[in-house]
Design an enzyme around this catalytic site. Structure first.
Site, PDB file in Angstrom:
ATOM      1  N   ASN A 104       0.819  -1.202   0.000  1.00 22.38           N
ATOM      2  CA  ASN A 104       0.000   0.000   0.000  1.00 22.38           C
ATOM      3  C   ASN A 104       0.861   1.264   0.000  1.00 22.38           C
ATOM      4  O   ASN A 104       0.661   2.169  -0.819  1.00 22.38           O
ATOM      5  CB  ASN A 104      -0.934  -0.014   1.216  1.00 22.38           C
ATOM      6  CG  ASN A 104      -1.889   1.157   1.226  1.00 22.38           C
ATOM      7  OD1 ASN A 104      -2.577   1.415   0.247  1.00 22.38           O
ATOM      8  ND2 ASN A 104      -1.927   1.867   2.334  1.00 22.38           N
ATOM      9  N   THR A 105       1.829   1.332   0.898  1.00 19.69           N
ATOM     10  CA  THR A 105       2.691   2.516   0.960  1.00 19.69           C
ATOM     11  C   THR A 105       3.560   2.624  -0.282  1.00 19.69           C
ATOM     12  O   THR A 105       3.772   3.726  -0.800  1.00 19.69           O
ATOM     13  CB  THR A 105       3.546   2.493   2.240  1.00 19.69           C
ATOM     14  OG1 THR A 105       2.676   2.544   3.379  1.00 19.69           O
ATOM     15  CG2 THR A 105       4.502   3.669   2.291  1.00 19.69           C
ATOM     16  N   CYS A 174       1.196 -15.670   6.192  1.00 20.42           N
ATOM     17  CA  CYS A 174      -0.056 -16.264   5.717  1.00 20.42           C
ATOM     18  C   CYS A 174       0.057 -17.773   5.516  1.00 20.42           C
ATOM     19  O   CYS A 174      -0.936 -18.443   5.259  1.00 20.42           O
ATOM     20  CB  CYS A 174      -0.488 -15.604   4.419  1.00 20.42           C
ATOM     21  SG  CYS A 174       0.690 -15.849   3.064  1.00 20.42           S
TER      22      CYS A 174
END
Length: 197
Positions: A104-105, A174
């Site tokens: 995202n960043t 994950c």
């Protein structure tokens, strides 16, 4: 507001550590422990990164260096002095390390978006004279996404002072096994020492 460095050892260079919303933020305490041996340090966590920091780790980090959060940008605006926190931070720092740098960043800064303290600082960064080091950390499919490649190429094309510390392959949070884990902390610290402007 002007950042004072009275509490710092002035023979060290000034480094900002940006923390973003990746599970690799759980390594922030270790990163700070090692970085403060070499640098005057200020930490800027995004709001999402704070979800990955335990209360104990946040307390440890805040006992070792100054932390500025998004709310500090607006609480410290001084219109009379024409001062802005992200500009003061840029002026103070010799370099910035964003570790971990989330997908995202990475996407935000490569497109010039500046919707929080960290991305506003990056938008105002002095790429000609100061280095910016990113240590991405994300799921393998996010790392291998064509947008990620474009974002990294865009940032590298801005300046020779932009450095990317590629992620490593391992079992991810994950459960997947693949590329995308943040590089080991000692290697990130060594890279930062060797590439500080």
């Amino acid at each position: 507001m002007t950042i004072t460095i009275n509490n710092y050892n002035n023979d060290k260079k000034n480094l900002i550590l940006g923390l973003t919303g990746s599970v690799a933020t759980i390594k922030a305490k270790l990163l700070v422990e090692q970085l403060i041996q070499h640098f005057n340090l200020i930490v800027i966590p995004t709001e999402t990164s704070l979800k990955f920091l335990s209360d104990q780790d946040f307390e440890f980090i805040s006992s070792k260096c100054k932390i500025y959060k998004d709310k500090d940008e607006w609480e410290n605006v001084d219109l009379l002095k024409r001062s802005a926190l992200h500009i003061d931070l840029r002026n103070w720092a010799n370099s910035i390390l964003i570790s971990p740098c989330s997908a995202n960043t990475l996407g935000k800064i490569s497109n010039g978006l500046c919707d929080n303290l960290l991305t506003s600082l990056i938008r105002a960064w002095d790429y000609k004279n100061k280095s910016m080091i990113l240590a991405p950390a994300m799921n393998t499919m996010m790392w291998e996404n064509p947008f990620t490649f474009k974002h990294i190429e865009t940032l590298k094309s801005i300046s020779p002072n932009v450095f990317i510390i590629d992620p490593i392959e391992k079992k991810l949070f994950c459960g997947d096994i693949g590329m995308g884990a943040m590089e080991q902390v000692p290697k990130i610290v060594d890279f930062t020492i060797n590439n500080l402007k």
